[in-house]
Design an enzyme around this catalytic site. Structure first.
Site, PDB file in Angstrom:
ATOM      1  N   LEU A 103       9.543 -14.511 -10.560  1.00 38.50           N
ATOM      2  CA  LEU A 103      10.205 -15.100 -11.719  1.00 38.50           C
ATOM      3  C   LEU A 103      11.433 -14.235 -11.973  1.00 38.50           C
ATOM      4  CD1 LEU A 103       7.418 -15.936 -14.357  1.00 38.50           C
ATOM      5  CD2 LEU A 103       8.969 -17.556 -13.256  1.00 38.50           C
ATOM      6  N   ASP A 104      12.607 -14.852 -12.144  1.00 42.23           N
ATOM      7  CA  ASP A 104      13.788 -14.031 -12.330  1.00 42.23           C
ATOM      8  C   ASP A 104      13.711 -13.252 -13.644  1.00 42.23           C
ATOM      9  OD1 ASP A 104      15.379 -15.310 -14.566  1.00 42.23           O
ATOM     10  OD2 ASP A 104      15.312 -17.019 -13.212  1.00 42.23           O
ATOM     11  N   GLN A 105      14.562 -12.282 -13.785  1.00 43.88           N
ATOM     12  CA  GLN A 105      14.482 -11.337 -14.904  1.00 43.88           C
ATOM     13  C   GLN A 105      14.484 -12.030 -16.262  1.00 43.88           C
ATOM     14  OE1 GLN A 105      17.597  -8.409 -14.906  1.00 43.88           O
ATOM     15  NE2 GLN A 105      16.879  -7.395 -16.764  1.00 43.88           N
ATOM     16  N   TYR A 106      15.228 -13.111 -16.383  1.00 41.38           N
ATOM     17  CA  TYR A 106      15.401 -13.740 -17.689  1.00 41.38           C
ATOM     18  C   TYR A 106      14.445 -14.907 -17.926  1.00 41.38           C
ATOM     19  CZ  TYR A 106      19.463 -10.799 -17.363  1.00 41.38           C
ATOM     20  OH  TYR A 106      20.278  -9.699 -17.195  1.00 41.38           O
ATOM     21  N   ARG A 190      17.321 -23.133 -12.516  1.00 43.93           N
ATOM     22  CA  ARG A 190      18.621 -22.823 -13.113  1.00 43.93           C
ATOM     23  C   ARG A 190      19.754 -23.473 -12.323  1.00 43.93           C
ATOM     24  NH1 ARG A 190      18.046 -19.000 -17.046  1.00 43.93           N
ATOM     25  NH2 ARG A 190      16.099 -17.806 -17.020  1.00 43.93           N
TER      26      ARG A 190
END
Length: 244
Positions: A103-106, A190
């Site tokens: 999961l990406d950082q944000y 995204r």
């Protein structure tokens, strides 16, 4: 309490009961140093049960956990920029577990972590197409929401069309969606939203295969998967098609 070996192996998350019977028949399972036979019974609390020489139960067993990753945490075991990692969130797990995918950082939400290499490989292999569902809050033109479910190319790769459900249509241009994807391309949601003119305000993974992110699991917290969840995950990952 004594139970059939295949039930013990299944409950420990090693494999399904059918696969456990094959393991036992192949000679890969021992009980107290003696090769086990199909139909044998044992007690996980008092017997030493090994699969391919690796003990199950205690600190050497397979562990698969679900973590609610908060936004701002990086999905890695160490970080050269000294950012907070998921490894810090699971430091009290009895064994070292690795993230299943990223999961990406944000982004936030469900992240599986395991020390079962076969399960990790199966869940991340492209051929298995384990579905992932995200609750996504976006800002943009509502008339383009339907475009998110159309075929599109991400980083030169034609993705399978996503399933998109509108949960709330905002009069201010902010909309809440549930998006299910069938691959795990880098920052796929995204990039899909960007192609359709949407700005992502919040992205939370709420399901992976048969598993749901329940309301009782708070951000930054984790729990072990149940035996039933492990069996469902093995089926979804292609490790075992049935468990009769």
């Amino acid at each position: 309490m004594q139970e059939r070996l295949q039930k013990i192996l299944s409950g420990a998350g090693v494999c399904s009961r059918r696969a456990a019977e094959k393991l036992i028949a192949s000679g890969a399972v021992t009980v107290n140093g003696e090769q086990a036979q199909v139909g044998d019974r044992a007690d996980l609390d008092t017997d030493t049960i090994c699969v391919n020489g690796r003990r199950i139960g205690g600190h050497e067993s397979y562990h698969t956990i679900v973590l609610y990753k908060p936004a701002g945490i990086v999905t890695t075991m160490s970080d050269e920029k000294n950012r907070k990692t998921v490894a810090q969130l699971v430091k009290n797990c009895p064994v070292r577990v690795l993230p299943v995918g990223r999961l990406d950082q944000y982004s936030e939400g469900m992240l599986l972590m395991t020390n079962d290499g076969a399960l990790l490989a199966a869940l991340t292999h492209p051929r298995n197409h384990v579905d992932k569902t995200y609750a996504v809050t976006v800002r943009g033109d509502a008339s383009r929401i339907q475009d998110l479910s159309k075929p599109m190319v991400i980083d030169g790769y034609r993705i399978r069309p996503a399933q998109v459900k509108t949960k709330k249509m905002g009069t201010d241009g902010v909309h809440e969606l549930h998006i299910t994807i069938h691959e795990g391309r880098n920052r796929q949601i995204r990039k899909m939203c960007a192609q359709c003119g949407f700005k992502v305000l919040r992205l939370c993974r709420i399901a992976m295969g048969p598993l749901q992110l329940e309301n009782s699991l708070r951000p930054g917290h984790w729990r072990e998967l149940t035996a039933e969840e492990m069996q469902a995950l093995h089926r979804a990952s292609g490790l075992e098609k049935t468990d009769k």
